[in-house]
Design an enzyme around this catalytic site. Structure first.
Site, PDB file in Angstrom:
ATOM      1  N   ARG A 103       0.881  -1.179   0.000  1.00  0.00           N
ATOM      2  CA  ARG A 103       0.000   0.000   0.000  1.00  0.00           C
ATOM      3  C   ARG A 103       0.909   1.216   0.000  1.00  0.00           C
ATOM      4  O   ARG A 103       1.589   1.490   0.993  1.00  0.00           O
ATOM      5  CB  ARG A 103      -0.907  -0.011   1.232  1.00  0.00           C
ATOM      6  CG  ARG A 103      -1.512   1.350   1.495  1.00  0.00           C
ATOM      7  CD  ARG A 103      -2.639   1.330   2.488  1.00  0.00           C
ATOM      8  NE  ARG A 103      -3.801   0.685   1.914  1.00  0.00           N
ATOM      9  CZ  ARG A 103      -5.016   0.746   2.443  1.00  0.00           C
ATOM     10  NH1 ARG A 103      -5.224   1.396   3.570  1.00  0.00           N
ATOM     11  NH2 ARG A 103      -6.033   0.137   1.866  1.00  0.00           N
ATOM     12  N   HIS A 130      -7.176   1.178  -6.457  1.00  0.00           N
ATOM     13  CA  HIS A 130      -7.427   0.279  -5.328  1.00  0.00           C
ATOM     14  C   HIS A 130      -8.111  -0.991  -5.869  1.00  0.00           C
ATOM     15  O   HIS A 130      -9.294  -1.234  -5.637  1.00  0.00           O
ATOM     16  CB  HIS A 130      -8.301   0.984  -4.283  1.00  0.00           C
ATOM     17  CG  HIS A 130      -8.279   0.347  -2.923  1.00  0.00           C
ATOM     18  ND1 HIS A 130      -7.548  -0.785  -2.637  1.00  0.00           N
ATOM     19  CD2 HIS A 130      -8.922   0.687  -1.766  1.00  0.00           C
ATOM     20  CE1 HIS A 130      -7.739  -1.106  -1.360  1.00  0.00           C
ATOM     21  NE2 HIS A 130      -8.559  -0.229  -0.815  1.00  0.00           N
ATOM     22  N   GLN A 133      -9.944  -3.697  -3.622  1.00  0.00           N
ATOM     23  CA  GLN A 133     -11.226  -3.187  -3.127  1.00  0.00           C
ATOM     24  C   GLN A 133     -12.332  -3.392  -4.158  1.00  0.00           C
ATOM     25  O   GLN A 133     -13.371  -3.978  -3.868  1.00  0.00           O
ATOM     26  CB  GLN A 133     -11.065  -1.684  -2.818  1.00  0.00           C
ATOM     27  CG  GLN A 133     -12.349  -1.032  -2.325  1.00  0.00           C
ATOM     28  CD  GLN A 133     -12.727  -1.507  -0.941  1.00  0.00           C
ATOM     29  OE1 GLN A 133     -11.923  -1.470  -0.044  1.00  0.00           O
ATOM     30  NE2 GLN A 133     -13.954  -1.972  -0.766  1.00  0.00           N
ATOM     31  N   ASP A 222     -17.093   7.126  -1.475  1.00  0.00           N
ATOM     32  CA  ASP A 222     -15.772   7.025  -0.836  1.00  0.00           C
ATOM     33  C   ASP A 222     -15.550   8.362  -0.122  1.00  0.00           C
ATOM     34  O   ASP A 222     -16.276   9.335  -0.376  1.00  0.00           O
ATOM     35  CB  ASP A 222     -14.723   6.776  -1.942  1.00  0.00           C
ATOM     36  CG  ASP A 222     -13.291   6.621  -1.420  1.00  0.00           C
ATOM     37  OD1 ASP A 222     -13.111   6.457  -0.200  1.00  0.00           O
ATOM     38  OD2 ASP A 222     -12.349   6.679  -2.244  1.00  0.00           O
ATOM     39  N   CYS A 262     -16.302   1.858   0.534  1.00  0.00           N
ATOM     40  CA  CYS A 262     -15.112   1.025   0.762  1.00  0.00           C
ATOM     41  C   CYS A 262     -14.673   1.040   2.219  1.00  0.00           C
ATOM     42  O   CYS A 262     -13.997   0.110   2.670  1.00  0.00           O
ATOM     43  CB  CYS A 262     -13.971   1.502  -0.134  1.00  0.00           C
ATOM     44  SG  CYS A 262     -13.658   3.276   0.004  1.00  0.00           S
ATOM     45  N   ARG A 290     -13.521  -8.693   1.258  1.00  0.00           N
ATOM     46  CA  ARG A 290     -12.093  -8.439   0.983  1.00  0.00           C
ATOM     47  C   ARG A 290     -11.290  -9.697   1.319  1.00  0.00           C
ATOM     48  O   ARG A 290     -10.375 -10.067   0.588  1.00  0.00           O
ATOM     49  CB  ARG A 290     -11.583  -7.257   1.829  1.00  0.00           C
ATOM     50  CG  ARG A 290     -12.170  -5.890   1.504  1.00  0.00           C
ATOM     51  CD  ARG A 290     -11.656  -5.345   0.202  1.00  0.00           C
ATOM     52  NE  ARG A 290     -10.214  -5.214   0.174  1.00  0.00           N
ATOM     53  CZ  ARG A 290      -9.508  -4.204   0.699  1.00  0.00           C
ATOM     54  NH1 ARG A 290     -10.119  -3.204   1.279  1.00  0.00           N
ATOM     55  NH2 ARG A 290      -8.176  -4.180   0.611  1.00  0.00           N
TER      56      ARG A 290
HETATM   57  N1   CP Z   1     -11.115  -0.129   2.326  1.00  0.00           N
HETATM   58  C1   CP Z   1      -9.854  -0.239   2.779  1.00  0.00           C
HETATM   59  O1   CP Z   1      -8.909  -0.474   2.027  1.00  0.00           O
HETATM   60  O2   CP Z   1      -9.731  -0.099   4.119  1.00  0.00           O
HETATM   61  P1   CP Z   1      -8.356   0.136   4.907  1.00  0.00           P
HETATM   62  O3   CP Z   1      -7.826   1.474   4.465  1.00  0.00           O
HETATM   63  O4   CP Z   1      -8.761   0.126   6.349  1.00  0.00           O
HETATM   64  O5   CP Z   1      -7.407  -0.965   4.551  1.00  0.00           O
HETATM   65  N1  NVA Z   2      -9.839   6.892  -1.362  1.00  0.00           N
HETATM   66  C1  NVA Z   2      -9.508   6.380  -0.054  1.00  0.00           C
HETATM   67  C2  NVA Z   2      -9.747   4.914   0.012  1.00  0.00           C
HETATM   68  C3  NVA Z   2      -9.464   4.287   1.348  1.00  0.00           C
HETATM   69  C4  NVA Z   2      -9.683   2.802   1.359  1.00  0.00           C
HETATM   70  C5  NVA Z   2      -8.063   6.736   0.268  1.00  0.00           C
HETATM   71  O1  NVA Z   2      -7.217   6.603  -0.608  1.00  0.00           O
HETATM   72  O2  NVA Z   2      -7.795   7.157   1.398  1.00  0.00           O
END
Ligand code: CP
Ligand code: NVA
Length: 303
Positions: A103, A130, A133, A222, A262, A290
């Site tokens: 990530r 993502h 997701q 989101d 999400c 997930r």
């Molecule tokens: N939706 C998602 O990726 O959640 P986290 O940021 O908690 O991993």
């Molecule tokens: N768009 C959000 C998604 C989190 C799962 C972010 O990048 O923070």
């Protein structure tokens, strides 16, 4: 040759549905209490430059359930690109592990990681995409409705990573994707044009969220301020104020519509408590999925 999962575009239409079938099977096996450990002895390095609840826990638990082990490397451990070059990290980690899940902020960093690693790399979110997701979300809809094809899906809010991955999905599986997005927050230009050019799905951008949710069978939202954009939060609250998913907006959609997010949610900003906790919401089913979908991805890539 090793296969990565950096974007939904890395999968063919058939592969997407193979993953769905496998996810459904893995979910059923887990609920029955069947032990299934095809990744026995394998390890996954998980590199996080940003915080996480769902991604971290679902990958770690998923690896454990499949008989393997996950190594958590937080923002202060590896310091990708600061303490050490991305390419050196990729080559070193490849000597110890069977897969990498990362990530990261910059999407270019995950591309470099994948280029230099000789083990599969999975994108657990970048500023651009993502994919885990949206694949799990699409599975959730498929599981509940029996099909995804030609479904009316409205994405309301920021044209950011999650929205970009929905556009990637729309270039593989035929859906009707209506985006309700304020001016200045459109999705990535290239991804949008690629999705449109693929001619698979109908894609429309509206500046009025009511128009976007008309006939929607799924309303998706989101956060307005993503990880890394914290300094813009106040400005974004202003610019997105008419794009909140509340009961009134939901009332313009199909009466049986499903509301998705999400997570994490900023309750009272992009979505109200009454919608998030209301009868249309399937947010915790999507969060659960997930786990099942990522287990399927891990099996496909690591075995
Ligand atoms: N939706 C998602 O990726 O959640 P986290 O940021 O908690 O991993
Ligand atoms: N768009 C959000 C998604 C989190 C799962 C972010 O990048 O923070």
């Amino acid at each position: 040759m090793k296969k990565d999962f950096l974007s939904i575009c890395d999968l063919s239409y058939d592969e997407i549905f193979e993953i769905f079938e496998l996810s459904r099977e893995l979910k059923a096996r887990l609920k029955k209490g069947d032990e299934y450990q095809p990744l026995k002895g394998k390890t996954l390095a998980m590199i996080f430059q940003k915080p996480s609840t769902r991604t971290r826990v679902s990958f770690e638990v998923g690896m454990f359930q499949l008989g393997g082990h996950a190594v958590y490397l937080g923002p202060n451990d590896i310091q990708l690109g600061k303490r050490e070059a991305v390419s050196d990290i990729a080559r070193t980690i490849s000597r110890y592990n069977d897969g990498i899940m990362a990530r990261l902020f910059g999407h270019e960093d995950i591309l470099e990681l994948a280029e230099y690693a000789n083990i599969p790399v999975i994108n657990g979110l970048t500023d651009l995409l993502h994919p885990c997701q949206v694949l799990a979300d699409a599975f959730t809809i498929w599981e509940k409705r029996g099909s995804l094809e030609e479904l009316n899906i409205a994405f309301i809010g920021d044209g950011n990573n999650v929205c970009n991955s929905w556009l990637n999905l729309a270039s593989k599986v035929p859906i009707h994707l209506s985006l309700g997005i304020p001016e200045g927050y459109d999705p990535d230009k290239e991804i949008l044009s690629m999705a449109k050019k693929s001619n698979i799905s109908e894609i429309t951008i509206y500046r009025n969220p009511k128009m976007a949710v008309k006939n929607a069978e799924v309303i998706y939202t989101d956060v307005w301020t993503s990880m890394g954009q914290e300094k813009e939060a106040e400005n974004r609250r202003q610019n997105f104020r008419n794009f909140q998913v509340d009961n009134k907006l939901v009332s313009y959609a199909d009466p049986n519509c499903m509301v998705m997010h999400c997570l994490p949610a900023r309750r009272g900003e992009e979505i109200t408590d009454s919608v998030l906790d209301g009868p249309h919401s399937i947010v915790f089913d999507q969060a659960e999925n997930r786990l099942h979908v990522q287990k399927a991805i891990l099996i496909k890539l690591l075995t």
